[in-house]
Design an enzyme around this catalytic site. Structure first.
Site, short mmCIF file in Angstrom:
data_model
loop_
_atom_site.label_atom_id
_atom_site.label_comp_id
_atom_site.label_asym_id
_atom_site.label_seq_id
_atom_site.Cartn_x
_atom_site.Cartn_y
_atom_site.Cartn_z
N TYR A 138 0.67 -1.28 0.10
CA TYR A 138 0.00 -0.11 -0.01
C TYR A 138 0.86 1.29 -0.05
CZ TYR A 138 -3.41 3.59 1.85
OH TYR A 138 -4.27 4.63 1.93
N LYS A 142 1.25 4.37 -2.81
CA LYS A 142 0.91 5.77 -2.52
C LYS A 142 2.34 6.68 -2.59
CE LYS A 142 -3.24 5.97 -0.92
NZ LYS A 142 -4.22 6.69 -1.91
N ALA A 166 -2.13 11.97 8.88
CA ALA A 166 -1.99 10.81 9.97
C ALA A 166 -3.12 9.66 9.91
CB ALA A 166 -2.01 11.79 11.24
N ARG A 189 -15.20 -3.24 18.28
CA ARG A 189 -15.07 -4.40 19.33
C ARG A 189 -15.54 -4.03 20.69
NH1 ARG A 189 -8.96 -6.06 18.88
NH2 ARG A 189 -9.66 -5.92 16.85
#
EC number: 1.1.1.271
Length: 323
Positions: A138, A142, A166, A189
């Site tokens: 990835y 980029k 960020a 979760r």
């Protein structure tokens, strides 16, 4: 097309960042948005993208379309992460050039920087060391996007800019408990654990890794701000031969502290168990945002405020959220 309005294409407008940019631009009377869903326009198809730009005559592009995911997803689907992102970026940037679109903003990722880059990480750290292995495909895609922008600027005098955010979170995030990024995965979760009255929640890694988080509405505001800077101002504040600017809060938090804050926001009162057999990822990742600060922009939404906003959105969109 309404007179005197800029036609602005937001690629990836259904995603978290793209939808936030659309919310920002929807308030503007001088902009006409051009939007296409994945079923309407396949961004991995060169022919389709070139045909689209030839017919639509857009003035500006926000390139927010991407295949994204957390550590688990990046480890499981590396081929898709590098291929899909390379194809989307190459097709849009090259087709924009062919269609004579002079202004484009490419949204990258803070993971482009070396795993052990000096903290906080400045824009000049790009390509100075090995990447974090868990998301290398990835990150390489980029980096290629940044270099595409730089190359078209150098060779054809385009005004193609790049922003490196960020870790982002907020409305329209992916809340899958395993395939999403750490913050939405933990939020989902903890929510499930609260509903089930579970005694504990498992968190990947030791909890000692540090991360910087930025609410997606702040990212959208920064993106529009940077896109609309005067060209001379932008070039004077970016480093020579680089087209990208870091966007973040300039503040970091351990995963342990993040998990404790999410538990507080969600209302989970059980224990936290850290699974040290799972990877931590990059030990620390804090972006140097001095360049952006000098350009006059600063984030507005604190982490706790942003988490509360995100959880309220999560609760009110249970039937629509990505899991």
């Amino acid at each position: 097309m309404e007179k005197n309005k800029k036609r602005v294409f937001v690629a990836g407008h259904c995603g978290m960042v793209g939808s936030a940019i659309v919310r920002q631009l929807n308030t503007r009377e001088d902009i006409e948005l051009v939007l296409r869903t994945r079923s309407e326009l396949d961004l991995t198809s060169q022919t389709s993208v070139q045909t689209f730009f030839a017919s639509e005559k857009v003035d500006e592009i926000y390139l927010a379309a991407a295949k994204v995911g957390g550590i688990h997803a990046n480890n499981t689907y590396p081929a898709e992460f590098i291929y899909d992102n390379l194809m989307i970026q190459c097709n849009i940037i090259h087709s924009a050039h062919i269609a004579n679109v002079d202004k484009l903003l490419f949204l990258g990722s803070g993971c482009i920087y070396p795993k052990f880059a000096t903290q906080p990480i400045s824009e000049s750290a790009l390509l100075t060391g090995p990447l974090e292995p868990t998301n290398e495909p990835y990150a390489i895609a980029k980096i290629a996007g940044i270099k595409l922008c730089e190359s078209y600027n150098r060779q054809y005098n385009r005004d193609y800019r790049s922003v490196m955010p960020a870790n982002l979170y907020g409305e329209n995030d992916n809340f899958h408990p395993d395939n999403s990024h750490v913050l939405p995965a933990l939020l989902s979760r903890f929510h499930q654990a609260k509903l089930l009255n579970s005694p504990e929640v498992t968190v990947w890694g030791t909890g000692e890794a540090k991360r910087e988080f930025l609410h997606v509405d702040d990212m959208a505001a920064a993106s529009v701000y940077i896109m609309e800077l005067d060209s001379d101002v932008y070039r004077a504040n970016t480093q020579p031969m680089l087209s990208h600017i870091n966007v973040g809060s300039g503040e970091e938090v351990t995963i342990r502290a993040l998990a404790e804050l999410i538990a507080k926001v969600v209302g989970f009162s059980g224990r936290l168990r850290f699974d040290t057999n799972k990877p931590n990822g990059t030990p620390r990742k804090l972006l140097d945002v001095n360049c952006l600060t000098q350009l006059g922009w600063h984030y507005q939404i604190s982490l706790e405020e942003g988490l509360r906003m995100t959880y309220q959105w999560f609760l009110s969109h249970q039937n629509k959220i990505r899991k």
